[in-house]
Design an enzyme around this catalytic site. Structure first.
Site, PDB file in Angstrom:
ATOM      1  N   SER A 200       9.602   5.216  -3.099  1.00 21.63           N
ATOM      2  CA  SER A 200       9.873   5.851  -4.390  1.00 21.63           C
ATOM      3  C   SER A 200      10.926   6.966  -4.302  1.00 21.63           C
ATOM      4  O   SER A 200      10.824   7.985  -5.004  1.00 21.63           O
ATOM      5  CB  SER A 200       8.568   6.358  -5.028  1.00 21.63           C
ATOM      6  OG  SER A 200       7.709   5.261  -5.305  1.00 21.63           O
TER       7      SER A 200
ATOM      8  N   ASN B  84      17.504  -1.474   0.322  1.00 26.50           N
ATOM      9  CA  ASN B  84      16.800  -2.745   0.540  1.00 26.50           C
ATOM     10  C   ASN B  84      16.640  -3.430  -0.813  1.00 26.50           C
ATOM     11  O   ASN B  84      15.804  -3.029  -1.615  1.00 26.50           O
ATOM     12  CB  ASN B  84      15.426  -2.457   1.173  1.00 26.50           C
ATOM     13  CG  ASN B  84      14.562  -3.701   1.266  1.00 26.50           C
ATOM     14  OD1 ASN B  84      15.049  -4.829   1.134  1.00 26.50           O
ATOM     15  ND2 ASN B  84      13.265  -3.509   1.482  1.00 26.50           N
TER      16      ASN B  84
ATOM     17  N   GLY C 187       7.343   1.515  -4.239  1.00 21.45           N
ATOM     18  CA  GLY C 187       7.360   0.931  -5.577  1.00 21.45           C
ATOM     19  C   GLY C 187       6.330   1.513  -6.533  1.00 21.45           C
ATOM     20  O   GLY C 187       6.139   0.994  -7.631  1.00 21.45           O
TER      21      GLY C 187
ATOM     22  N   HIS D 105       8.900  -4.593   7.592  1.00 25.31           N
ATOM     23  CA  HIS D 105       8.651  -4.005   6.265  1.00 25.31           C
ATOM     24  C   HIS D 105       7.216  -4.332   5.862  1.00 25.31           C
ATOM     25  O   HIS D 105       6.700  -5.413   6.169  1.00 25.31           O
ATOM     26  CB  HIS D 105       9.644  -4.582   5.246  1.00 25.31           C
ATOM     27  CG  HIS D 105       9.620  -3.858   3.941  1.00 25.31           C
ATOM     28  ND1 HIS D 105       8.642  -4.077   2.997  1.00 25.31           N
ATOM     29  CD2 HIS D 105      10.422  -2.884   3.438  1.00 25.31           C
ATOM     30  CE1 HIS D 105       8.868  -3.277   1.956  1.00 25.31           C
ATOM     31  NE2 HIS D 105       9.935  -2.536   2.212  1.00 25.31           N
TER      32      HIS D 105
ATOM     33  N   LYS E  96      15.533  -6.301  -1.455  1.00 23.94           N
ATOM     34  CA  LYS E  96      14.424  -7.282  -1.491  1.00 23.94           C
ATOM     35  C   LYS E  96      14.941  -8.591  -2.094  1.00 23.94           C
ATOM     36  O   LYS E  96      16.104  -8.927  -1.889  1.00 23.94           O
ATOM     37  CB  LYS E  96      13.230  -6.703  -2.255  1.00 23.94           C
ATOM     38  CG  LYS E  96      12.884  -5.284  -1.792  1.00 23.94           C
ATOM     39  CD  LYS E  96      11.568  -4.810  -2.280  1.00 23.94           C
ATOM     40  CE  LYS E  96      11.384  -3.353  -1.910  1.00 23.94           C
ATOM     41  NZ  LYS E  96      10.025  -2.887  -2.098  1.00 23.94           N
TER      42      LYS E  96
ATOM     43  N   GLU F 203       5.972  -5.318   3.226  1.00 18.47           N
ATOM     44  CA  GLU F 203       5.802  -6.568   2.456  1.00 18.47           C
ATOM     45  C   GLU F 203       5.759  -7.774   3.385  1.00 18.47           C
ATOM     46  O   GLU F 203       5.078  -8.761   3.093  1.00 18.47           O
ATOM     47  CB  GLU F 203       6.924  -6.681   1.410  1.00 18.47           C
ATOM     48  CG  GLU F 203       6.697  -5.689   0.275  1.00 18.47           C
ATOM     49  CD  GLU F 203       7.951  -5.238  -0.447  1.00 18.47           C
ATOM     50  OE1 GLU F 203       9.014  -5.855  -0.284  1.00 18.47           O
ATOM     51  OE2 GLU F 203       7.856  -4.232  -1.172  1.00 18.47           O
TER      52      GLU F 203
ATOM     53  N   GLY G 241      14.289   1.166  -2.121  1.00 14.03           N
ATOM     54  CA  GLY G 241      14.075  -0.154  -2.711  1.00 14.03           C
ATOM     55  C   GLY G 241      14.590  -0.189  -4.141  1.00 14.03           C
ATOM     56  O   GLY G 241      15.790  -0.340  -4.392  1.00 14.03           O
ATOM     57  N   GLY G 242      13.692  -0.005  -5.089  1.00  6.75           N
ATOM     58  CA  GLY G 242      14.020  -0.141  -6.513  1.00  6.75           C
ATOM     59  C   GLY G 242      15.279   0.609  -6.938  1.00  6.75           C
ATOM     60  O   GLY G 242      16.143   0.050  -7.634  1.00  6.75           O
TER      61      GLY G 242
ATOM     62  N   GLU H 217       7.634   4.515   5.951  1.00  2.13           N
ATOM     63  CA  GLU H 217       7.405   4.121   4.566  1.00  2.13           C
ATOM     64  C   GLU H 217       5.903   4.021   4.287  1.00  2.13           C
ATOM     65  O   GLU H 217       5.284   2.981   4.590  1.00  2.13           O
ATOM     66  CB  GLU H 217       8.038   2.755   4.303  1.00  2.13           C
ATOM     67  CG  GLU H 217       9.530   2.725   4.474  1.00  2.13           C
ATOM     68  CD  GLU H 217      10.154   1.638   3.610  1.00  2.13           C
ATOM     69  OE1 GLU H 217      11.036   1.975   2.811  1.00  2.13           O
ATOM     70  OE2 GLU H 217       9.730   0.482   3.711  1.00  2.13           O
TER      71      GLU H 217
HETATM   72  C1  PEP Z   1      10.989  -0.266   0.147  1.00  5.42           C
HETATM   73  O1  PEP Z   1      10.438  -1.288  -0.243  1.00  5.42           O
HETATM   74  O2  PEP Z   1      11.514  -0.233   1.277  1.00  5.42           O
HETATM   75  C2  PEP Z   1      10.996   0.889  -0.734  1.00  5.42           C
HETATM   76  C3  PEP Z   1      11.140   2.063  -0.201  1.00  5.42           C
HETATM   77  O3  PEP Z   1      10.818   0.651  -2.066  1.00  5.42           O
HETATM   78  P1  PEP Z   1      10.896   1.730  -3.279  1.00  5.42           P
HETATM   79  O4  PEP Z   1      12.076   2.608  -3.018  1.00  5.42           O
HETATM   80  O5  PEP Z   1      11.066   0.892  -4.511  1.00  5.42           O
HETATM   81  O6  PEP Z   1       9.617   2.485  -3.255  1.00  5.42           O
END
Ligand code: PEP
Length: 263
Positions: free
Chosen positions: A221, A13, A181, A105, A15, A107, A242-243, A175
């Site tokens: 994470s 993802n 994050g 999600h 973002k 967010e 994500g990141g 999640e």
């Molecule tokens: C996400 O936003 O779906 C996510 C899992 O982010 P991160 O991996 O950065 O924690």
């Protein structure tokens, strides 16, 4: 419950990161990194979820170079078409060969006030247009303290699955909001416990066959150093990243978790 062979899914993802030029360069780099490492693409499904403005460019690249990545969007409208400024229809995403769409999600739940009812409507819109919804659920730190880990994700998933037919192809992503994050991932046992509870919800609402074939991802994470520990858990079928999905080498190492699952 009988364990079906579920192909692991590693989903990135992005973002609101990478414009369409950066997206093309990134997908090429990821593809070549995996090719150089002789990654067997059939054993683990890779999916990327770029911003809307990148999707056409990424689709063209994937198609032209026969890159074995699935494509997904990060959101969709509950409507098919019409006077909904700024919205993107599932019909348009399907025309772009998108396979998946992330729905609910945290967010979007937090910054765009998406309620369980909106999430459920988006799940129906995705299915109507032949897209596989990646339904995100997860508890905040306050929920965790107040209700434990499973209660909120379970009730979010129950709401999202209302009216969904048993034959529907869906993916669920657990999640925990506090893990997204933050650099503080859930423990593999925490992820397993909640993913098992979510599989129980699928069994109750959609039946045992759906529960056995539906992939449940962990997200929050995830990085190359911890992916193997999650993938050892029986009810974790992949990761929503994500990141770490924005670094081609790191994301490739996550996709290649089978190489370090025994470490
Ligand atoms: C996400 O936003 O779906 C996510 C899992 O982010 P991160 O991996 O950065 O924690």
């Amino acid at each position: 419950m009988a364990v079906a062979a579920r192909t692991p899914l590693i989903a990135g993802n992005w973002k609101m990161n990478l414009d369409h030029l950066q997206a093309v360069a990134f997908v090429q780099k990821l593809h070549w990194t995996l090719k150089d490492a002789k990654h067997e693409s059939e054993s683990v499904e890779t999916a990327v979820f770029p911003p809307f403005t990148d999707i056409r460019s990424v689709q063209t690249l994937i198609d032209a170079d026969k890159i074995p990545f699935a494509l997904g969007a990060q959101d969709l409208s509950v409507h098919d078409s019409g006077a909904y400024t700024g919205e993107v229809s599932g019909a348009f995403l399907a025309k772009l060969d998108a396979t998946y769409v992330i729905i609910g999600h945290s967010e979007r739940r937090e910054y765009h006030a998406e309620s369980d009812a909106v999430v459920a409507a988006k799940v129906k819109a995705a299915l109507k247009h032949g897209l596989v919804p990646v339904i995100c659920v997860g508890e905040t730190a306050a929920d965790l303290e107040e209700h434990g880990a499973s209660a909120v994700p379970v009730s979010q998933l129950e709401a999202a699955l209302e009216g969904v037919p048993a034959s529907a192809d869906i993916v669920v992503a657990y999640e925990p909001v506090w893990a997204i994050g933050s650099g503080q991932a859930a423990t593999p046992q925490q992820a397993q416990d909640v993913c098992a509870a979510l599989r129980g919800v699928i069994a109750k609402v959609l039946g045992d066959e759906a529960a056995a074939r539906t992939r449940i991802l962990y997200g929050g994470s995830v990085k190359s150093a911890n992916i193997a520990s999650f993938m050892r858990e029986p009810d974790v079928d992949g990761a929503l990243v994500g990141g770490a999905s924005l670094d081609a080498n790191e994301f490739a190492a996550i996709i290649r978790f089978e190489k370090h699952v025994g470490v």
